[in-house]
Motif scaffolding. Structure first.
Motif, PDB file in Angstrom:
ATOM      1  N   PRO A 177       0.808  -1.228   0.000  1.00  0.00           N
ATOM      2  CA  PRO A 177       0.000   0.000   0.000  1.00  0.00           C
ATOM      3  C   PRO A 177       0.839   1.276   0.000  1.00  0.00           C
ATOM      4  O   PRO A 177       0.375   2.317  -0.421  1.00  0.00           O
ATOM      5  CB  PRO A 177      -0.829  -0.096   1.278  1.00  0.00           C
ATOM      6  CG  PRO A 177      -0.362  -1.283   2.016  1.00  0.00           C
ATOM      7  CD  PRO A 177       0.553  -2.064   1.148  1.00  0.00           C
ATOM      8  N   ASN A 178       2.093   1.207   0.465  1.00  0.00           N
ATOM      9  CA  ASN A 178       2.893   2.421   0.585  1.00  0.00           C
ATOM     10  C   ASN A 178       3.776   2.675  -0.638  1.00  0.00           C
ATOM     11  O   ASN A 178       4.512   3.638  -0.664  1.00  0.00           O
ATOM     12  CB  ASN A 178       3.766   2.332   1.847  1.00  0.00           C
ATOM     13  CG  ASN A 178       4.200   3.708   2.330  1.00  0.00           C
ATOM     14  OD1 ASN A 178       3.548   4.698   2.037  1.00  0.00           O
ATOM     15  ND2 ASN A 178       5.291   3.754   3.039  1.00  0.00           N
ATOM     16  N   THR A 179       3.705   1.824  -1.659  1.00  0.00           N
ATOM     17  CA  THR A 179       4.596   1.969  -2.811  1.00  0.00           C
ATOM     18  C   THR A 179       4.267   3.209  -3.627  1.00  0.00           C
ATOM     19  O   THR A 179       5.155   3.931  -4.048  1.00  0.00           O
ATOM     20  CB  THR A 179       4.500   0.730  -3.715  1.00  0.00           C
ATOM     21  OG1 THR A 179       4.744  -0.422  -2.915  1.00  0.00           O
ATOM     22  CG2 THR A 179       5.503   0.789  -4.827  1.00  0.00           C
ATOM     23  N   ARG A 180       3.002   3.498  -3.803  1.00  0.00           N
ATOM     24  CA  ARG A 180       2.615   4.614  -4.658  1.00  0.00           C
ATOM     25  C   ARG A 180       2.953   5.959  -4.033  1.00  0.00           C
ATOM     26  O   ARG A 180       3.308   6.912  -4.735  1.00  0.00           O
ATOM     27  CB  ARG A 180       1.119   4.531  -4.925  1.00  0.00           C
ATOM     28  CG  ARG A 180       0.658   5.531  -5.932  1.00  0.00           C
ATOM     29  CD  ARG A 180      -0.756   5.243  -6.376  1.00  0.00           C
ATOM     30  NE  ARG A 180      -1.192   6.271  -7.315  1.00  0.00           N
ATOM     31  CZ  ARG A 180      -2.438   6.426  -7.694  1.00  0.00           C
ATOM     32  NH1 ARG A 180      -3.368   5.633  -7.246  1.00  0.00           N
ATOM     33  NH2 ARG A 180      -2.756   7.369  -8.541  1.00  0.00           N
ATOM     34  N   TYR A 181       2.856   6.061  -2.720  1.00  0.00           N
ATOM     35  CA  TYR A 181       3.094   7.333  -2.038  1.00  0.00           C
ATOM     36  C   TYR A 181       4.295   7.212  -1.110  1.00  0.00           C
ATOM     37  O   TYR A 181       4.222   7.553   0.064  1.00  0.00           O
ATOM     38  CB  TYR A 181       1.849   7.766  -1.256  1.00  0.00           C
ATOM     39  CG  TYR A 181       0.653   7.965  -2.151  1.00  0.00           C
ATOM     40  CD1 TYR A 181       0.577   9.062  -2.994  1.00  0.00           C
ATOM     41  CD2 TYR A 181      -0.380   7.045  -2.172  1.00  0.00           C
ATOM     42  CE1 TYR A 181      -0.512   9.251  -3.836  1.00  0.00           C
ATOM     43  CE2 TYR A 181      -1.475   7.222  -3.002  1.00  0.00           C
ATOM     44  CZ  TYR A 181      -1.530   8.330  -3.832  1.00  0.00           C
ATOM     45  OH  TYR A 181      -2.611   8.503  -4.658  1.00  0.00           O
ATOM     46  N   ALA A 182       5.395   6.727  -1.641  1.00  0.00           N
ATOM     47  CA  ALA A 182       6.604   6.552  -0.830  1.00  0.00           C
ATOM     48  C   ALA A 182       7.161   7.911  -0.429  1.00  0.00           C
ATOM     49  O   ALA A 182       7.039   8.888  -1.162  1.00  0.00           O
ATOM     50  CB  ALA A 182       7.644   5.770  -1.609  1.00  0.00           C
ATOM     51  N   ARG A 183       7.760   7.949   0.733  1.00  0.00           N
ATOM     52  CA  ARG A 183       8.390   9.197   1.177  1.00  0.00           C
ATOM     53  C   ARG A 183       9.582   9.507   0.281  1.00  0.00           C
ATOM     54  O   ARG A 183      10.300   8.615  -0.130  1.00  0.00           O
ATOM     55  CB  ARG A 183       8.883   9.050   2.633  1.00  0.00           C
ATOM     56  CG  ARG A 183       7.766   8.953   3.649  1.00  0.00           C
ATOM     57  CD  ARG A 183       8.322   8.680   5.034  1.00  0.00           C
ATOM     58  NE  ARG A 183       9.252   9.710   5.459  1.00  0.00           N
ATOM     59  CZ  ARG A 183       8.880  10.806   6.130  1.00  0.00           C
ATOM     60  NH1 ARG A 183       7.622  10.960   6.457  1.00  0.00           N
ATOM     61  NH2 ARG A 183       9.766  11.691   6.487  1.00  0.00           N
ATOM     62  N   PRO A 184       9.794  10.787  -0.017  1.00  0.00           N
ATOM     63  CA  PRO A 184      10.935  11.135  -0.866  1.00  0.00           C
ATOM     64  C   PRO A 184      12.259  10.911  -0.121  1.00  0.00           C
ATOM     65  O   PRO A 184      12.303  10.960   1.110  1.00  0.00           O
ATOM     66  CB  PRO A 184      10.727  12.623  -1.148  1.00  0.00           C
ATOM     67  CG  PRO A 184       9.880  13.106  -0.031  1.00  0.00           C
ATOM     68  CD  PRO A 184       9.026  11.945   0.394  1.00  0.00           C
ATOM     69  N   THR A 185      13.297  10.678  -0.882  1.00  0.00           N
ATOM     70  CA  THR A 185      14.614  10.524  -0.263  1.00  0.00           C
ATOM     71  C   THR A 185      15.114  11.900   0.167  1.00  0.00           C
ATOM     72  O   THR A 185      14.595  12.942  -0.268  1.00  0.00           O
ATOM     73  CB  THR A 185      15.606   9.919  -1.256  1.00  0.00           C
ATOM     74  OG1 THR A 185      15.765  10.838  -2.343  1.00  0.00           O
ATOM     75  CG2 THR A 185      15.110   8.579  -1.792  1.00  0.00           C
ATOM     76  N   GLN A 186      16.118  11.908   1.013  1.00  0.00           N
ATOM     77  CA  GLN A 186      16.673  13.180   1.482  1.00  0.00           C
ATOM     78  C   GLN A 186      17.240  14.002   0.325  1.00  0.00           C
ATOM     79  O   GLN A 186      17.098  15.219   0.295  1.00  0.00           O
ATOM     80  CB  GLN A 186      17.760  12.922   2.530  1.00  0.00           C
ATOM     81  CG  GLN A 186      18.255  14.192   3.210  1.00  0.00           C
ATOM     82  CD  GLN A 186      17.162  14.929   3.959  1.00  0.00           C
ATOM     83  OE1 GLN A 186      16.406  14.319   4.704  1.00  0.00           O
ATOM     84  NE2 GLN A 186      17.055  16.235   3.746  1.00  0.00           N
TER      85      GLN A 186
END
Length: 52
Positions: A3-12
């Motif tokens: 479920p979290n693949t589409r809205y993954a947190r951006p990398t630094q």
């Protein structure tokens, strides 16, 4: 697909790149406003006679 693949947190590095771009855009916007004010003031002072 998790479920979290589409809205993954951006990398630094992506966050850093976004901040750099936002700062550049802000600086350009401020510079444009200042240039516009200076141009208007230049026109106003050029139209006004120096002797008061």
């Amino acid at each position: 697909m998790s479920p979290n693949t589409r809205y993954a947190r951006p990398t630094q590095s992506q966050v850093d790149a976004l901040l750099v771009e936002a700062r550049r855009m802000r600086a350009e916007a401020i510079a444009g406003l200042v240039r516009g004010m200076v141009a208007r003031l230049g026109v106003a002072t050029a139209a006004r006679p120096l002797a008061a």
